[in-house]
Scaffold this motif. Structure first.
Motif, PDB file in Angstrom:
ATOM      1  N   ALA A  36      -8.829  -4.410  -2.769  1.00  0.00           N
ATOM      2  CA  ALA A  36      -7.406  -4.341  -2.419  1.00  0.00           C
ATOM      3  C   ALA A  36      -6.796  -5.738  -2.427  1.00  0.00           C
ATOM      4  O   ALA A  36      -5.659  -5.931  -2.893  1.00  0.00           O
ATOM      5  CB  ALA A  36      -7.222  -3.682  -1.045  1.00  0.00           C
ATOM      6  N   GLU A 144       0.858  -3.007  -2.860  1.00  0.00           N
ATOM      7  CA  GLU A 144      -0.507  -3.533  -2.787  1.00  0.00           C
ATOM      8  C   GLU A 144      -0.804  -4.175  -1.438  1.00  0.00           C
ATOM      9  O   GLU A 144      -1.919  -4.078  -0.925  1.00  0.00           O
ATOM     10  CB  GLU A 144      -0.783  -4.520  -3.923  1.00  0.00           C
ATOM     11  N   ARG A 147      -1.566  -1.286   0.819  1.00  0.00           N
ATOM     12  CA  ARG A 147      -2.919  -0.776   0.555  1.00  0.00           C
ATOM     13  C   ARG A 147      -3.977  -1.716   1.137  1.00  0.00           C
ATOM     14  O   ARG A 147      -4.976  -1.262   1.688  1.00  0.00           O
ATOM     15  CB  ARG A 147      -3.145  -0.604  -0.946  1.00  0.00           C
TER      16      ARG A 147
END
Length: 193
Positions: A36, A144, A147
């Motif tokens: 991630a 992102e 996440r």
């Protein structure tokens, strides 16, 4: 005696397999966090790659705005000079990275504000496309980062729960930091012309 030895060996084997399973689940969780993080960096790199094209497009129309253009490139250079991987993902390093990326965002905001003074630039197809790509990249960065925070939360929760916390401590697994908003993020920036 043979029966007791067999039972003890079975119990030791079950415990060993359990420990291996717990250790492997922690490693898997940590790798998810690292993946991630790599995606976060990937999106920031995409933004950094767009900046020179955007600056060059604006430079053609607003060459006397050199201070703003130089500020954008300087912020980009600072931000791309900070490298963090899963092993040195500490709260301090993440804060420095986040601050440098925030400076890029601020400099880009000033550059886009300057562009508002140039109607020909605002109508330029290259500029419009770059601006659109930049907006899309900013959205990807936000996704992102979210996440990453979710994976970090799952990892941090896993290594703090019993019995994984004992193994995590023994093998040097540490909590991962979260992305947090920067100081003053709740206040809208002031743009003056």
């Amino acid at each position: 005696m043979k029966k007791t030895t067999v039972i003890i060996l079975v119990i030791v084997a079950i415990l060993a397999l359990s420990l291996v399973g717990v250790y492997n689940s922690i490693v898997t969780s940590e790798e998810k966090v690292n993946t991630a993080w790599a995606q976060v960096e990937n999106q920031y790199q995409r933004r950094a790659d767009l900046i020179p094209n955007l600056v060059n497009t604006v430079k053609g129309y607003a060459s006397h705005e050199s201070q703003t253009l130089e500020a954008v490139m300087a912020a980009r250079a600072r931000a791309t000079s900070i490298n963090i991987d899963g092993d040195n993902l500490t709260p301090e390093n993440l804060a420095a990275y986040n601050q440098a990326q925030g400076q890029v965002g601020s400099a880009l905001g000033r550059l886009l504000a300057v562009a508002e003074n140039y109607p020909d630039l605002k109508a330029n197809q290259n500029f419009l496309e770059l601006q659109s790509q930049l907006e899309g990249t900013e959205n990807r960065i936000a996704v992102e980062r979210q996440r990453f925070n979710e994976e970090a939360r799952e990892y941090n929760t896993a290594i703090r729960r019993f019995p994984k916390n004992m193994l995590a401590g023994m093998f040097g697994f540490h909590q991962k930091p979260y992305f947090q908003s920067q100081e003053g993020a709740a206040t809208a920036p002031v743009v003056e012309f």
